[in-house]
Design an enzyme around this catalytic site. Sequence first.
Site, mmCIF file in Angstrom:
data_model
loop_
_atom_site.group_PDB
_atom_site.id
_atom_site.type_symbol
_atom_site.label_atom_id
_atom_site.label_comp_id
_atom_site.label_asym_id
_atom_site.label_seq_id
_atom_site.Cartn_x
_atom_site.Cartn_y
_atom_site.Cartn_z
ATOM 1 N N MET A 323 0.831 -1.207 0.000
ATOM 2 C CA MET A 323 0.000 0.000 0.000
ATOM 3 C C MET A 323 0.864 1.254 0.000
ATOM 4 S SD MET A 323 -2.824 1.284 2.826
ATOM 5 C CE MET A 323 -1.575 1.618 4.087
ATOM 6 N N CYS A 324 0.561 2.179 -0.917
ATOM 7 C CA CYS A 324 1.155 3.517 -0.883
ATOM 8 C C CYS A 324 0.007 4.510 -0.709
ATOM 9 C CB CYS A 324 1.974 3.790 -2.137
ATOM 10 S SG CYS A 324 1.000 3.841 -3.662
ATOM 11 N N SER A 325 0.162 5.739 -1.120
ATOM 12 C CA SER A 325 -0.885 6.734 -0.915
ATOM 13 C C SER A 325 -2.023 6.584 -1.918
ATOM 14 C CB SER A 325 -0.304 8.147 -1.000
ATOM 15 O OG SER A 325 -1.312 9.118 -0.775
#
Length: 369
Positions: A323-325
């Site tokens: 997960m990133c932004s």
Amino acid sequence: MAAALREGRVSAVTSTPGGAGVQQRGQAGPGLQPGWGVSPERQQAVAEVLGGLAPPAGRLAPGQLRAVTAGLAACRGLWADLVVRDPDVRWYLPLHRSNSCDVWLLAWERGQDTDWHDHGGSSGSFAVAEGCLVEQYRTPAGRRIARRRLAAPEAVAFGPAHVHDVAHGGGGPARSIHAYSPPLMAMTYYGATEYGLIARETVAVDGPEGARGRGGAGTALAAASASAARLTSGSLPAGAPGIDELLTEARSGLARLRPEAAFAVLADGAALVDIRPQEQRIVEGEVPGAIIIGRNVLEWRLDPRSQARIPALARADAQIIVMCSEGYASTLAAATLRRIGLREATDLDGGFQAWKAAGLPTRPAQPPG
């Protein structure tokens, strides 16, 4: 020409924005757009000196950039007559731009500084040519601020992750030479908080060491950007894919999960790995139970063959959801994990922002330690 300038065998003139050696609009020069920087003759002299300090193409290492800034700082005849003193705003002037680096001349008066910033992924160096400067910088661990005072002829170099604030060091005027590789295109500015430095905004380059300054005669962001775009595209290998193509290719091999689907498989033993930097988590929030692993060490932590691995996660059958932004960096990271053997690795489609928008559990970021 260069030899005469290095040895000071040129007549000095009163420094004005249109002074000796400053390029006027309409002139053509190698590397710099018309009206952007110094005259073609001065550019050639600078290029001749640089030819003996660093390769003409390719990304330069910090040590090579230090040789560039220290070498040019010692050649006062190349830049001393170009300086403009401005007690109100920090002044700068581009001296050189090529495929490998750009070089800038800065003038500092008492009270002038840059704000906290990085260099958009470029390595860099600066050499104090006159007077002294004070640099505050974030240490590699990211939790401590260090400070150093630099007087002429000292020079420092740093890698692409360096974040700092440079200021006039007191006493009389200061002059410095700065170089970056690849040439500057963007910078991110930071604010100081109790949790450390937090990224505020990323902007296109308006000048070296932050945009708080006044450029030389006729300088313009549009001209600099156009020049950089031409140089960069011409240096790319034939057939090199762009970032959109890389994303498409990476996503073609992933069964990406929307937030609701990811939330469901977490209950079955999948691991949600958050690769966002600390300052971004503080601003956006985080997912309870997510495992935080910095993007810069992700592969070392999850490669089953790495001595730095996390045994519970570094398994070929581990279901890892990166997960990133917003779901872009996570795609490339998940594709890399697949390549090193984690066949079940994938990423969160839409990232933390989509997770939050779906009404799934979040919380404020937890303080370090």
